[in-house]
Write a protein that holds these residues in place. Sequence first.
Motif, mmCIF file in Angstrom:
data_model
loop_
_atom_site.group_PDB
_atom_site.id
_atom_site.type_symbol
_atom_site.label_atom_id
_atom_site.label_comp_id
_atom_site.label_asym_id
_atom_site.label_seq_id
_atom_site.Cartn_x
_atom_site.Cartn_y
_atom_site.Cartn_z
ATOM 1 N N ARG A 69 -48.498 -2.109 61.586
ATOM 2 C CA ARG A 69 -47.692 -1.058 60.963
ATOM 3 C C ARG A 69 -46.238 -1.499 60.828
ATOM 4 N N GLN A 70 -45.706 -2.124 61.861
ATOM 5 C CA GLN A 70 -44.334 -2.607 61.796
ATOM 6 C C GLN A 70 -44.193 -3.674 60.714
ATOM 7 N N LEU A 71 -45.159 -4.566 60.627
ATOM 8 C CA LEU A 71 -45.116 -5.615 59.613
ATOM 9 C C LEU A 71 -45.219 -5.019 58.212
ATOM 10 N N ARG A 72 -46.068 -4.026 58.038
ATOM 11 C CA ARG A 72 -46.198 -3.369 56.745
ATOM 12 C C ARG A 72 -44.884 -2.711 56.341
ATOM 13 N N THR A 73 -44.229 -2.047 57.286
ATOM 14 C CA THR A 73 -42.938 -1.421 57.013
ATOM 15 C C THR A 73 -41.897 -2.482 56.665
ATOM 16 N N PHE A 74 -41.895 -3.570 57.407
ATOM 17 C CA PHE A 74 -40.942 -4.650 57.130
ATOM 18 C C PHE A 74 -41.169 -5.245 55.742
ATOM 19 N N ARG A 75 -42.425 -5.481 55.397
ATOM 20 C CA ARG A 75 -42.720 -6.060 54.074
ATOM 21 C C ARG A 75 -42.318 -5.117 52.949
ATOM 22 N N ALA A 76 -42.533 -3.834 53.126
ATOM 23 C CA ALA A 76 -42.117 -2.868 52.103
ATOM 24 C C ALA A 76 -40.603 -2.882 51.956
ATOM 25 N N PHE A 77 -39.900 -2.948 53.068
ATOM 26 C CA PHE A 77 -38.437 -3.018 53.025
ATOM 27 C C PHE A 77 -37.991 -4.300 52.332
ATOM 28 N N ALA A 78 -38.615 -5.422 52.671
ATOM 29 C CA ALA A 78 -38.237 -6.704 52.068
ATOM 30 C C ALA A 78 -38.501 -6.696 50.561
ATOM 31 N N ARG A 79 -39.608 -6.090 50.134
ATOM 32 C CA ARG A 79 -39.887 -6.009 48.696
ATOM 33 C C ARG A 79 -38.814 -5.203 47.982
ATOM 34 N N ARG A 80 -38.406 -4.091 48.578
ATOM 35 C CA ARG A 80 -37.351 -3.282 47.957
ATOM 36 C C ARG A 80 -36.047 -4.054 47.881
ATOM 37 N N GLN A 81 -35.756 -4.846 48.892
ATOM 38 C CA GLN A 81 -34.510 -5.605 48.885
ATOM 39 C C GLN A 81 -34.546 -6.715 47.835
ATOM 40 N N ARG A 82 -35.708 -7.291 47.609
ATOM 41 C CA ARG A 82 -35.835 -8.367 46.629
ATOM 42 C C ARG A 82 -35.751 -7.855 45.207
ATOM 43 N N GLU A 83 -35.938 -6.568 45.013
ATOM 44 C CA GLU A 83 -35.880 -6.021 43.666
ATOM 45 C C GLU A 83 -34.475 -6.069 43.095
ATOM 46 N N GLU A 84 -33.467 -6.103 43.946
ATOM 47 C CA GLU A 84 -32.099 -6.219 43.477
ATOM 48 C C GLU A 84 -31.822 -7.695 43.228
ATOM 49 N N HIS A 85 -31.767 -8.053 41.983
ATOM 50 C CA HIS A 85 -31.549 -9.452 41.642
ATOM 51 C C HIS A 85 -30.055 -9.732 41.555
ATOM 52 N N VAL A 86 -29.660 -10.764 42.214
ATOM 53 C CA VAL A 86 -28.272 -11.184 42.182
ATOM 54 C C VAL A 86 -28.199 -12.409 41.289
ATOM 55 N N ASN A 87 -27.276 -12.363 40.358
ATOM 56 C CA ASN A 87 -27.127 -13.506 39.466
ATOM 57 C C ASN A 87 -26.693 -14.723 40.260
ATOM 58 N N GLY A 88 -27.173 -15.866 39.843
ATOM 59 C CA GLY A 88 -26.789 -17.105 40.480
ATOM 60 C C GLY A 88 -25.354 -17.452 40.143
ATOM 61 N N PRO A 89 -24.831 -18.454 40.781
ATOM 62 C CA PRO A 89 -23.450 -18.833 40.499
ATOM 63 C C PRO A 89 -23.321 -19.376 39.075
ATOM 64 N N THR A 90 -22.196 -19.066 38.469
ATOM 65 C CA THR A 90 -21.937 -19.564 37.121
ATOM 66 C C THR A 90 -21.579 -21.043 37.202
ATOM 67 N N PRO A 91 -21.665 -21.758 36.100
ATOM 68 C CA PRO A 91 -21.271 -23.178 36.124
ATOM 69 C C PRO A 91 -19.825 -23.369 36.582
ATOM 70 N N LEU A 142 -16.084 -25.240 40.710
ATOM 71 C CA LEU A 142 -14.998 -24.941 41.649
ATOM 72 C C LEU A 142 -15.401 -25.288 43.076
ATOM 73 N N ALA A 143 -16.602 -24.927 43.472
ATOM 74 C CA ALA A 143 -17.065 -25.240 44.823
ATOM 75 C C ALA A 143 -17.115 -26.748 45.040
ATOM 76 N N ALA A 144 -17.585 -27.474 44.036
ATOM 77 C CA ALA A 144 -17.634 -28.936 44.150
ATOM 78 C C ALA A 144 -16.228 -29.515 44.232
ATOM 79 N N ALA A 145 -15.310 -28.977 43.444
ATOM 80 C CA ALA A 145 -13.928 -29.467 43.469
ATOM 81 C C ALA A 145 -13.256 -29.135 44.800
ATOM 82 N N LEU A 146 -13.493 -27.944 45.320
ATOM 83 C CA LEU A 146 -12.921 -27.582 46.623
ATOM 84 C C LEU A 146 -13.438 -28.501 47.721
#
Length: 190
Positions: free
Chosen positions: A99-121, A126-130
């Motif tokens: 039950r705990q694992l099922r709850t955790f997996r449901a929470f993780a699925r909901r969190q993965r639904e928010e897609h964060v854009n990757g870093p721009t070129p 800038l990170a490489a230059a820094l």
Amino acid sequence: MQFAAEGGGPDAGPAARLGPVRRATTAEPAVSFDQFYAAHFDRLIVQLYAYTGDMAQAQDVVQEAFARALPRWEKLRTYDDPTAWVRRVAWNLATSRWRQLRTFRAFARRQREEHVNGPTPDRVALAAALATLPATQRRAVILHYLSDMSVADIAAQEGVAAGTVKSWLHRGRAALAAALADPRAEVPDV
């Protein structure tokens, strides 16, 4: 009538009720907890492995069930089948983990639904230059431009004079400008 499982009173469901308690008579030899553990541990692991499909989890829940049985051993050993009590506790622990694992997996699925854009070129560049800057210049540039710290605050944090921080910032900006310059851009003739 007493029931073998914890919380197995008259209102408990059939899964919690394991049967009546039988008191050992003086003619019956007393079984020690160590003997009981040695005789039933492996068999219970096999049963819980079949239930969970995970050997490590089966071992964990059976071990936990025996750990819970140890302080109750004087009472449990009088039951008709103390193994049934340990099995029920292990089974309940495995079900609870599912039950705990099922709850955790449901929470993780909901969190993965928010897609964060990757870093721009530009961010990658800038990170490489820094990363090419010396550590002191990199810290000064990051603290000043990304953390909005003043030159005086950076100097206090780094334990140096304000002029030193200004020098780091100047050199860092110059190095970043050179590293981030577009090689395809037209360079004016001077």
